[in-house]
Design a protein around this motif. Sequence first.
Motif, PDB file in Angstrom:
ATOM      1  N   GLU A 261       0.828  -1.209   0.000  1.00  0.00           N
ATOM      2  CA  GLU A 261       0.000   0.000   0.000  1.00  0.00           C
ATOM      3  C   GLU A 261       0.862   1.259   0.000  1.00  0.00           C
ATOM      4  N   VAL A 262       2.078   1.115   0.552  1.00  0.00           N
ATOM      5  CA  VAL A 262       2.988   2.262   0.655  1.00  0.00           C
ATOM      6  C   VAL A 262       4.346   1.894   0.073  1.00  0.00           C
ATOM      7  N   MET A 263       4.903   2.757  -0.756  1.00  0.00           N
ATOM      8  CA  MET A 263       6.253   2.577  -1.281  1.00  0.00           C
ATOM      9  C   MET A 263       7.243   3.281  -0.368  1.00  0.00           C
ATOM     10  N   ALA A 264       8.411   2.643  -0.174  1.00  0.00           N
ATOM     11  CA  ALA A 264       9.417   3.225   0.721  1.00  0.00           C
ATOM     12  C   ALA A 264      10.733   3.406  -0.017  1.00  0.00           C
ATOM     13  N   THR A 265      11.259   4.631   0.022  1.00  0.00           N
ATOM     14  CA  THR A 265      12.562   4.939  -0.571  1.00  0.00           C
ATOM     15  C   THR A 265      13.491   5.380   0.553  1.00  0.00           C
ATOM     16  N   THR A 266      14.627   4.692   0.678  1.00  0.00           N
ATOM     17  CA  THR A 266      15.554   4.927   1.792  1.00  0.00           C
ATOM     18  C   THR A 266      16.898   5.378   1.263  1.00  0.00           C
ATOM     19  N   LEU A 267      17.385   6.516   1.749  1.00  0.00           N
ATOM     20  CA  LEU A 267      18.655   7.057   1.281  1.00  0.00           C
ATOM     21  C   LEU A 267      19.786   6.692   2.243  1.00  0.00           C
ATOM     22  N   VAL A 268      20.837   6.085   1.697  1.00  0.00           N
ATOM     23  CA  VAL A 268      22.004   5.709   2.489  1.00  0.00           C
ATOM     24  C   VAL A 268      23.084   6.783   2.383  1.00  0.00           C
ATOM     25  N   GLU A 269      23.423   7.160   1.158  1.00  0.00           N
ATOM     26  CA  GLU A 269      24.436   8.191   0.943  1.00  0.00           C
ATOM     27  C   GLU A 269      24.019   9.089  -0.215  1.00  0.00           C
ATOM     28  N   GLY A 270      24.483  10.348  -0.196  1.00  0.00           N
ATOM     29  CA  GLY A 270      24.241  11.260  -1.310  1.00  0.00           C
ATOM     30  C   GLY A 270      22.979  12.080  -1.134  1.00  0.00           C
TER      31      GLY A 270
END
Length: 387
Positions: A261-270
């Motif tokens: 139901e929900v998309m997740a975008t996770t930033l590690v670097e940059g």
Amino acid sequence: MDEIEKIIIKFLSQEANRTELEKLEDLLKTDKGIRVFNSFVKTQYISTLSMTEFDVNKAKASIKDRLKKDKRLTRINLYKRMAVAASVMLILGITFYLGYYTDQKSGPEVVQQPQTIVAGTEKAILTLGNGDEVVLEKGKKFQTGEVSSNGEELVYTDKRHSKVVEKEQLYNYLTIPRGGQFFIKLSDGTEVWLNSETKLKYPVTFAEGLTRKVELIYGEVYFKVSPSTEHKGAGFHVLTKAQEINVLGTEFNIRAYNNDEVMATTLVEGKIRIKKGEVSEILKPNQQAKISEQSDQIDIQEIDVSQEISWVNGLFAFNEKPLEEILTVLSRWYDTEVVFENAKQKKFVFTGILERTQSVEDILKLIEATSEGQLQFEIQEQTIIIK
């Protein structure tokens, strides 16, 4: 207790400072150092489990403490490099705990038929520009034109000198089935890890000087993007069913399965910019953006990125996750179906770090043991039944 043993304890409880982490990192660069680390961890577990009563709640609390959020980027980078070594402790703990627990009390056991469920491995289906499909798997080599595979990864040749124009671009698809994973190195040098039940569309060769675009049809991927400075300023965009991500040379994870139901975008670097409809937000390291198809709102929160990308390092990381979510993850990796006999069981919460090479039976035994009689698992062919 010498200094290094104190540092190991502080690391495992995530209390080590930067200087101590650097000393531990130096230790783990050598085979001898790794043996010292593993030997000390093993000794501590044997000592703990030699007690007449094993306190399950204390064990769960200890695991949870080791999963505490660490917001400092320098520490996250160090923890990423040591994640596999640290997981040795938990795997040993599981092994000794299960053996001790079984010997001391006649607790519940996973009811199962002869093993039919196996852990996932490298496998994928490559769809070429002409529509031909190629099965990629361990031990099977493939090569044609600008692409080659050794059965565990797919590599595209850099042909920027050919000055391909956009209308001549050919696209390939890589589809990862349930129970699979794969790695691609795109023609621009971008590295992509694909998780189970994932499909990615990308050009065979990127058009020189134009924005580099790939599309995540569904699933979960981890990108390490080749910076625009190496491609005449050409940016890198990732499209999904409900968002567009403008990448500025970075490492990040996207989870966008069809039934999510929900998309997740996770930033590690940059740094990345996420756009949904008319709304856009910039993500900073250690942040996660959640987006629903039904709304243009982008919710951003600080998280422990090491848990989100644990699958890239060959681990499952569950921190107070409900059983329904855990079994959804396991079902993709072990290619199984899941049946709950009671809806209340879906809300049972579990915390732990496990290797993806572990048998599903061992993982279920651990979850069952920590449930203190609330759960019982049964395996019938390719189906896990929760009683």
